[in-house]
Design an enzyme around this catalytic site. Sequence first.
Site, PDB file in Angstrom:
ATOM      1  N   ASP A  35       0.812  -1.214   0.000  1.00  0.00           N
ATOM      2  CA  ASP A  35       0.000   0.000   0.000  1.00  0.00           C
ATOM      3  C   ASP A  35       0.846   1.265   0.000  1.00  0.00           C
ATOM      4  OD1 ASP A  35       0.929  -0.410   2.583  1.00  0.00           O
ATOM      5  OD2 ASP A  35      -1.025  -0.997   3.360  1.00  0.00           O
ATOM      6  N   ASN A  50      -7.819  -2.502  14.144  1.00  0.00           N
ATOM      7  CA  ASN A  50      -9.192  -2.834  13.744  1.00  0.00           C
ATOM      8  C   ASN A  50      -9.255  -4.071  12.856  1.00  0.00           C
ATOM      9  OD1 ASN A  50      -8.095  -1.928  11.385  1.00  0.00           O
ATOM     10  ND2 ASN A  50      -9.532  -0.250  11.048  1.00  0.00           N
ATOM     11  N   HIS A  54      -7.440  -4.569  10.082  1.00  0.00           N
ATOM     12  CA  HIS A  54      -7.146  -4.384   8.656  1.00  0.00           C
ATOM     13  C   HIS A  54      -5.830  -5.068   8.293  1.00  0.00           C
ATOM     14  CE1 HIS A  54      -4.900  -0.338   9.463  1.00  0.00           C
ATOM     15  NE2 HIS A  54      -4.004  -1.237   9.164  1.00  0.00           N
ATOM     16  N   GLU A  67      -9.609  -1.921   4.961  1.00  0.00           N
ATOM     17  CA  GLU A  67     -10.302  -1.558   6.191  1.00  0.00           C
ATOM     18  C   GLU A  67     -11.606  -2.352   6.357  1.00  0.00           C
ATOM     19  OE1 GLU A  67      -8.770   0.079   8.247  1.00  0.00           O
ATOM     20  OE2 GLU A  67      -7.932   1.962   7.543  1.00  0.00           O
TER      21      GLU A  67
HETATM   22  C1  F6R Z   1       1.337  -1.108   6.041  1.00  0.00           C
HETATM   23  C2  F6R Z   1       0.137  -1.934   6.188  1.00  0.00           C
HETATM   24  C3  F6R Z   1      -0.737  -1.805   7.372  1.00  0.00           C
HETATM   25  C4  F6R Z   1       0.014  -2.108   8.676  1.00  0.00           C
HETATM   26  C5  F6R Z   1      -0.893  -1.977   9.881  1.00  0.00           C
HETATM   27  C6  F6R Z   1      -0.140  -2.161  11.192  1.00  0.00           C
HETATM   28  O1  F6R Z   1       1.981  -1.409   4.819  1.00  0.00           O
HETATM   29  O2  F6R Z   1      -0.127  -2.717   5.329  1.00  0.00           O
HETATM   30  O3  F6R Z   1      -1.811  -2.703   7.237  1.00  0.00           O
HETATM   31  O4  F6R Z   1       0.552  -3.397   8.619  1.00  0.00           O
HETATM   32  O5  F6R Z   1      -1.497  -0.708   9.881  1.00  0.00           O
HETATM   33  O6  F6R Z   1       0.763  -1.113  11.344  1.00  0.00           O
HETATM   34  P1  F6R Z   1       1.876  -1.107  12.484  1.00  0.00           P
HETATM   35  O7  F6R Z   1       2.846  -2.182  12.132  1.00  0.00           O
HETATM   36  O8  F6R Z   1       2.500   0.271  12.387  1.00  0.00           O
HETATM   37  O9  F6R Z   1       1.163  -1.358  13.769  1.00  0.00           O
END
Ligand code: F6R
Length: 252
Positions: free
Chosen positions: A74, A143, A145, A150
Amino acid sequence: MKYKYKGSIIYVLENYDEISIKAAQLLAAQVNLKPNCVLGLATGSTPEGMYKKLIRKYEQNEVDFSEVTTFNLDEYYPIDPKNTQSYAYYMKEKFFSKINIQQSQTFIPDGQAEDVDKMCENYDLMINKYGGIDFQVLGIGNNGHIGFNEPNIRFESGTHLVELDNETIEANSRFFDNKKDVPILAISMGVRNIMHSKKIILLASGEHKAEAVEKMLFGDITPNLPASILQLHNDVTIILDNAAAKLIVPRL
Ligand code: F6R
């Protein structure tokens, strides 16, 4: 501790350092087994330790990235790749510039694309052209995701523009000076590309991830908790520290 639960292997390890070591070992093993493999990569705090361990392995000649291709999950939208908050900048600074990967073999959704639909279509085409993703690294949002897919996404979507959830904007505001600066849109490769990966590893660290991890494994498979779709993948390795595994260990 290593558990088997349905199709998944679950490692519950002491702390963040241990999960970073385990993830780096698995990714390096993948590259050593198939030097021209296609990796799906994540950003965020969780995989940072893994990237550091992989750089160390590269420096010690334990892994060679010269034939590897990568696709990132992403990117924020819109964002300039030179912006220090962009995932393009993150990947360059924290990983790509420190290993021997060919820059032309690293793909990240274009946060500046004018025609977003076209860019998304091309991203899907490129993933297919390279034969799909061999090894996908995932984190998980509070959440539930994955790759910014999401709650209430469509499981069948490929690369597309997503609206970030309030909870994600709140969580990611820690990287920005001001919550208002957090982009509200992102481009995600979509659950379809994630689910088509041959192998998936998912990392989670910290108590704030415990509930999402529990629902991912034991809850219903529902777009409300996007990571729950991983219950349908036949090669998922989940790497957790004790805090993130807190709610599941008694049930394994
Ligand atoms: C980022 C991504 C997001 C993160 C998620 C957890 O490339 O795909 O889904 O893996 O937001 O983020 P952290 O590791 O910062 O808690």
